[in-house]
Design a protein around this motif. Structure first.
Motif, PDB file in Angstrom:
ATOM      1  N   THR A   4       2.086 -27.039 -10.697  1.00 42.14           N
ATOM      2  CA  THR A   4       2.448 -26.399  -9.437  1.00 42.14           C
ATOM      3  C   THR A   4       3.263 -27.388  -8.612  1.00 42.14           C
ATOM      4  N   LEU A   5       4.330 -26.889  -7.967  1.00 40.93           N
ATOM      5  CA  LEU A   5       5.207 -27.716  -7.144  1.00 40.93           C
ATOM      6  C   LEU A   5       5.192 -27.226  -5.700  1.00 40.93           C
ATOM      7  N   GLY A   6       5.334 -28.170  -4.786  1.00 43.43           N
ATOM      8  CA  GLY A   6       5.447 -27.818  -3.385  1.00 43.43           C
ATOM      9  C   GLY A   6       6.184 -28.903  -2.629  1.00 43.43           C
ATOM     10  N   LEU A   7       6.612 -28.579  -1.448  1.00 41.00           N
ATOM     11  CA  LEU A   7       7.322 -29.515  -0.581  1.00 41.00           C
ATOM     12  C   LEU A   7       6.314 -30.450   0.082  1.00 41.00           C
ATOM     13  N   THR A   8       6.618 -31.727   0.120  1.00 38.40           N
ATOM     14  CA  THR A   8       5.732 -32.696   0.780  1.00 38.40           C
ATOM     15  C   THR A   8       5.864 -32.590   2.304  1.00 38.40           C
ATOM     16  N   ALA A   9       4.965 -33.268   2.987  1.00 37.24           N
ATOM     17  CA  ALA A   9       5.054 -33.335   4.450  1.00 37.24           C
ATOM     18  C   ALA A   9       6.381 -33.967   4.860  1.00 37.24           C
ATOM     19  N   TYR A  10       6.865 -34.924   4.077  1.00 36.17           N
ATOM     20  CA  TYR A  10       8.162 -35.532   4.372  1.00 36.17           C
ATOM     21  C   TYR A  10       9.287 -34.508   4.217  1.00 36.17           C
TER      22      TYR A  10
ATOM     23  N   PRO B 133      13.139 -17.957  -4.365  1.00 31.59           N
ATOM     24  CA  PRO B 133      12.978 -18.617  -5.657  1.00 31.59           C
ATOM     25  C   PRO B 133      13.775 -17.937  -6.767  1.00 31.59           C
ATOM     26  N   LYS B 134      13.952 -18.666  -7.858  1.00 29.02           N
ATOM     27  CA  LYS B 134      14.507 -18.067  -9.076  1.00 29.02           C
ATOM     28  C   LYS B 134      13.466 -17.081  -9.599  1.00 29.02           C
ATOM     29  N   ARG B 135      13.862 -16.254 -10.545  1.00 33.97           N
ATOM     30  CA  ARG B 135      12.933 -15.237 -11.070  1.00 33.97           C
ATOM     31  C   ARG B 135      11.940 -15.855 -12.055  1.00 33.97           C
ATOM     32  N   VAL B 136      10.751 -15.282 -12.096  1.00 29.54           N
ATOM     33  CA  VAL B 136       9.739 -15.703 -13.065  1.00 29.54           C
ATOM     34  C   VAL B 136      10.318 -15.515 -14.464  1.00 29.54           C
ATOM     35  N   GLY B 137      10.091 -16.495 -15.313  1.00 31.17           N
ATOM     36  CA  GLY B 137      10.623 -16.471 -16.672  1.00 31.17           C
ATOM     37  C   GLY B 137      11.905 -17.281 -16.823  1.00 31.17           C
TER      38      GLY B 137
ATOM     39  N   LEU C 189       9.769 -21.144 -15.416  1.00 29.69           N
ATOM     40  CA  LEU C 189       9.130 -20.703 -14.181  1.00 29.69           C
ATOM     41  C   LEU C 189       8.068 -19.655 -14.518  1.00 29.69           C
ATOM     42  N   LEU C 190       6.807 -19.984 -14.250  1.00 35.43           N
ATOM     43  CA  LEU C 190       5.690 -19.090 -14.557  1.00 35.43           C
ATOM     44  C   LEU C 190       5.296 -18.206 -13.384  1.00 35.43           C
ATOM     45  N   ALA C 191       5.398 -18.755 -12.177  1.00 34.36           N
ATOM     46  CA  ALA C 191       4.949 -18.011 -10.994  1.00 34.36           C
ATOM     47  C   ALA C 191       5.658 -18.544  -9.760  1.00 34.36           C
ATOM     48  N   VAL C 192       5.824 -17.658  -8.792  1.00 41.63           N
ATOM     49  CA  VAL C 192       6.329 -18.043  -7.484  1.00 41.63           C
ATOM     50  C   VAL C 192       5.269 -17.639  -6.458  1.00 41.63           C
ATOM     51  N   ASN C 193       5.214 -18.351  -5.377  1.00 40.61           N
ATOM     52  CA  ASN C 193       4.262 -18.032  -4.322  1.00 40.61           C
ATOM     53  C   ASN C 193       4.814 -16.847  -3.538  1.00 40.61           C
ATOM     54  N   GLU C 194       4.355 -15.658  -3.899  1.00 37.92           N
ATOM     55  CA  GLU C 194       4.834 -14.410  -3.284  1.00 37.92           C
ATOM     56  C   GLU C 194       4.589 -14.382  -1.774  1.00 37.92           C
ATOM     57  N   ALA C 195       3.550 -15.070  -1.311  1.00 38.26           N
ATOM     58  CA  ALA C 195       3.249 -15.095   0.126  1.00 38.26           C
ATOM     59  C   ALA C 195       4.402 -15.699   0.923  1.00 38.26           C
ATOM     60  N   LEU C 196       5.151 -16.611   0.309  1.00 38.34           N
ATOM     61  CA  LEU C 196       6.259 -17.262   1.023  1.00 38.34           C
ATOM     62  C   LEU C 196       7.428 -16.318   1.261  1.00 38.34           C
TER      63      LEU C 196
ATOM     64  N   TYR D 116       0.453 -28.490   1.385  1.00 30.88           N
ATOM     65  CA  TYR D 116      -0.322 -28.907   0.212  1.00 30.88           C
ATOM     66  C   TYR D 116      -1.327 -27.844  -0.240  1.00 30.88           C
ATOM     67  N   GLY D 117      -1.340 -26.716   0.406  1.00 29.02           N
ATOM     68  CA  GLY D 117      -2.287 -25.663   0.058  1.00 29.02           C
ATOM     69  C   GLY D 117      -1.581 -24.343  -0.154  1.00 29.02           C
ATOM     70  N   GLU D 118      -1.746 -23.424   0.818  1.00 30.96           N
ATOM     71  CA  GLU D 118      -1.174 -22.082   0.701  1.00 30.96           C
ATOM     72  C   GLU D 118       0.350 -22.066   0.673  1.00 30.96           C
ATOM     73  N   GLY D 119       0.986 -23.173   1.038  1.00 30.41           N
ATOM     74  CA  GLY D 119       2.449 -23.234   1.060  1.00 30.41           C
ATOM     75  C   GLY D 119       3.079 -23.735  -0.232  1.00 30.41           C
ATOM     76  N   TRP D 120       2.315 -23.754  -1.342  1.00 31.45           N
ATOM     77  CA  TRP D 120       2.901 -24.150  -2.627  1.00 31.45           C
ATOM     78  C   TRP D 120       4.086 -23.241  -2.933  1.00 31.45           C
ATOM     79  N   MET D 121       5.016 -23.718  -3.749  1.00 32.65           N
ATOM     80  CA  MET D 121       6.254 -22.967  -3.963  1.00 32.65           C
ATOM     81  C   MET D 121       6.325 -22.261  -5.314  1.00 32.65           C
ATOM     82  N   VAL D 122       6.229 -23.013  -6.407  1.00 30.41           N
ATOM     83  CA  VAL D 122       6.352 -22.424  -7.747  1.00 30.41           C
ATOM     84  C   VAL D 122       5.397 -23.105  -8.724  1.00 30.41           C
ATOM     85  N   ARG D 123       5.165 -22.422  -9.855  1.00 28.09           N
ATOM     86  CA  ARG D 123       4.419 -23.015 -10.956  1.00 28.09           C
ATOM     87  C   ARG D 123       5.292 -22.962 -12.198  1.00 28.09           C
TER      88      ARG D 123
END
Length: 154
Positions: A31-37, A50-54, A83-90, A102-109
């Motif tokens: 899983t990838l996400g943007l850091t606080a920086y 995001p790009k499309r799943v797959g 790309l397996l998944a995108v955080n649809e909530a975003l 670092y939690g609910e704001g993750w971006m992609v898997r």
């Protein structure tokens, strides 16, 4: 751990040149996400496309676009994979990245290619501190600058 007043979790791996964190999942995905920086650099995020799943993502190529005040930037992937998944909530609430990067704001898997060989390129927790601090120095990052919208993650 804190660097220049910004929080970085000891349980995550980091790609400082991409301002991303990486979390190994039990199924071998990452899983990838943007850091606080990254959040401090972008400021308030208004959209994530995001790009499309797959989709196959090559190292240093975009996995999506982040839109922020008067600009947009490609979110570049620090490793190759599918790309397996995108955080649809975003898609509806992109501000989650700023609120909980670092939690609910993750971006992609991703399902990375050869993670066993690649993982050591991404330092874990405290071991990432020197590389993060150097990235901030190279970027001339000044958390006291009024133009920086630094995220104080809780």
């Amino acid at each position: 751990m804190k660097v220049q007043g910004l929080e970085f979790l000891d349980t995550l791996r980091y790609a400082p040149e991409h301002s991303l964190w990486l979390r190994e999942e039990a199924d071998g995905s990452v899983t990838l996400g943007l850091t606080a920086y990254g959040c401090a650099l972008y400021g308030q995020i208004f959209a994530f496309t995001p790009k499309r799943v797959g989709a196959r993502i090559e190292r240093d190529r975009s996995f999506g676009v982040v839109e922020f005040a008067k600009a947009a930037s490609s979110a570049r992937c620090p490793l190759s994979g599918t790309l397996l998944a995108v955080n649809e909530a975003l898609l509806k609430r992109p501000g989650l990245i700023n609120q909980d990067c670092y939690g609910e704001g993750w971006m992609v898997r991703l399902q990375p290619e050869n993670w066993a060989a690649a993982r050591d390129a991404f330092p874990l927790g405290e071991a990432a501190q020197p590389a993060i601090a150097e990235r901030m120095r190279l970027d001339n990052f000044d958390p006291a600058n009024a133009h920086v919208q630094a995220l104080q993650w809780k």
